[in-house]
Design an enzyme around this catalytic site. Structure first.
Site, mmCIF file in Angstrom:
data_model
loop_
_atom_site.group_PDB
_atom_site.id
_atom_site.type_symbol
_atom_site.label_atom_id
_atom_site.label_comp_id
_atom_site.label_asym_id
_atom_site.label_seq_id
_atom_site.Cartn_x
_atom_site.Cartn_y
_atom_site.Cartn_z
ATOM 1 N N ASN A 248 0.887 -1.152 0.000
ATOM 2 C CA ASN A 248 0.000 0.000 0.000
ATOM 3 C C ASN A 248 0.927 1.204 0.000
ATOM 4 O O ASN A 248 1.696 1.408 0.938
ATOM 5 C CB ASN A 248 -0.894 -0.023 1.248
ATOM 6 C CG ASN A 248 -1.941 1.061 1.248
ATOM 7 O OD1 ASN A 248 -1.630 2.222 1.469
ATOM 8 N ND2 ASN A 248 -3.196 0.682 1.026
ATOM 9 N N SER A 249 0.882 1.989 -1.060
ATOM 10 C CA SER A 249 1.902 3.015 -1.291
ATOM 11 C C SER A 249 1.850 4.138 -0.260
ATOM 12 O O SER A 249 0.844 4.362 0.412
ATOM 13 C CB SER A 249 1.747 3.603 -2.694
ATOM 14 O OG SER A 249 1.922 2.612 -3.674
#
Length: 392
Positions: free
Chosen positions: A99-100
């Site tokens: 999850n950036s």
């Protein structure tokens, strides 16, 4: 400045992102409607802002406060290792899904310039958070998201549905895009590429935009925003530094140094010389990008020692040439060994000197043009391509 991120939760993260200028007011409704914690699994490996390093595994049921704090910190979070093969404690070998970092998420969404009615293709569903944000913005019926990992796609689809969004979630090779849903007004990739898949251009409407992290084999990477023209070409500027996992179809297997030495003890047949250019001078992300564009098919690796010294290894992807440069603190000359048809350190030095002569440009002075089979990086203007000074 108040440390907003200490207010662990959506409002604290929103305030921190807005103070940084990453989260703009027009994306705030989507941020509020699509909380990050709904799109993360119970087992995560928190990252550190601006770094490609992960902390040890955190399990929500065992450390709920640590988990929550990690989710609402402006840092990336690894959610899968080794394509799902590693699931134990500690860390695996290679992170394969994440999850950036929220700053990067909203900076890229801002660059996408997407609005109601736009049809969007996302490459890399990951945990589903980005697809949910897009769905809130343009309507889930206008979003197609492609994920190569079947388990990740399944889990993301479940999270999206639970949050009230049902975009078309496709399991497949992101390099192929999704022709059945084309044409798109916007294409966004949440994985890095070293060459722009031509299907993405073919599936984008003329006048549409493609936003993707792009980086050469050597290292250094930045987000590029390309406008697609009527003639099927795409061109645009790099926007700033990034560090994403590679599109699976473009991963490369890097051979161990033993494959280059062919069973011989270092320095084998290496040609010895000395250099006044420090390996430290060529290690920052922007200069690595400039070197990588000019020196294709080569990559570095650093072997560190306890006294602050290290060996910089350079190798080519063809497994024909290698180089070592030994850094010792306090010295102004460094020992070099080069083997094979390519003098890799000479190529790297020439690329570094070119970058230095141009005023040490950052990413924002570079651009990319994709035209048929050609793909070229340029400096300051499209008719000023970056020279290629090395290669097989």
């Amino acid at each position: 400045m108040i440390d907003r991120e200490k207010e662990a939760g959506p409002s604290g993260l929103a305030s921190a992102l807005m103070e940084k200028g990453a989260l703009k007011s027009d994306w705030l409704p989507a941020f509020n409607a699509v909380p990050r914690h709904l799109f993360l699994p119970d087992t995560i490996w928190p990252g550190r802002a601006g770094m490609n390093r992960q902390d040890d595994r955190v399990i929500r049921t065992e450390e709920p406060e640590v988990w929550w704090s990690a989710v609402y910190r402006d840092a990336p979070i690894t959610t899968q290792w080794d394509d799902g093969a590693y699931t134990g404690p500690g860390k695996g070998k290679v992170p394969s899904s994440s999850n950036s970092m929220p700053t990067m998420v909203f900076s890229m969404l801002d660059a996408l310039n997407v609005g109601p009615g736009h049809k969007v293709l996302e490459i890399g569903t990951g945990t589903g958070w980005n697809a949910a944000l897009l769905s809130h913005r343009v309507g889930a019926e206008n979003v197609v998201t492609v994920e190569v990992d079947e388990a990740s796609a399944r889990d993301a689809r479940g999270r999206l549905k639970a949050a009230g969004f049902e975009p078309l979630t496709v399991v497949g090779d992101g390099a192929e895009g999704y022709a059945d849903g084309a044409p798109y007004h916007r294409v966004i990739a949440t994985c890095s590429i070293g060459s722009l898949p031509r299907q993405w251009i073919a599936q984008t409407k003329p006048g549409g935009l493609i936003v993707a992290p792009w980086g050469p084999t050597y290292g250094g990477e930045a987000v590029v925003r390309l406008a697609v023209a009527e003639d099927g070409t795409a061109t645009g500027w790099f926007l700033g530094s990034s560090a994403f996992m590679r599109l699976r179809a473009q991963r490369t297997e890097r051979k161990h140094v033993r494959e280059y030495l062919k069973g011989r003890k270092w320095p084998a047949d290496g040609r010895r010389s000395m250099t006044s250019i420090s390996p430290d001078s060529v290690g920052d992300w922007p200069v690595m990008f400039a070197i990588g564009v000019q020196v294709p098919g080569a990559f570095p690796w650093m072997e560190s020692y306890g006294d602050g010294s290290y060996t910089l290894w350079l190798r080519d992807t063809a497994v024909t040439s290698w180089t070592t440069v030994d850094f010792v603190p306090g010295r102004d000359e460094f020992e070099v060994y080069q083997s094979g048809p390519r003098d890799l350190w000479n190529e790297v030095v020439a690329a570094y000197l070119w970058w230095d002569e141009q005023g040490r440009p950052g990413f924002e002075r570079f651009g990319l043009t994709v035209d048929g089979d050609s793909e070229r990086v340029w400096l300051d203007r499209p008719d000023n391509p970056v020279p290629v000074i090395g290669g097989p």
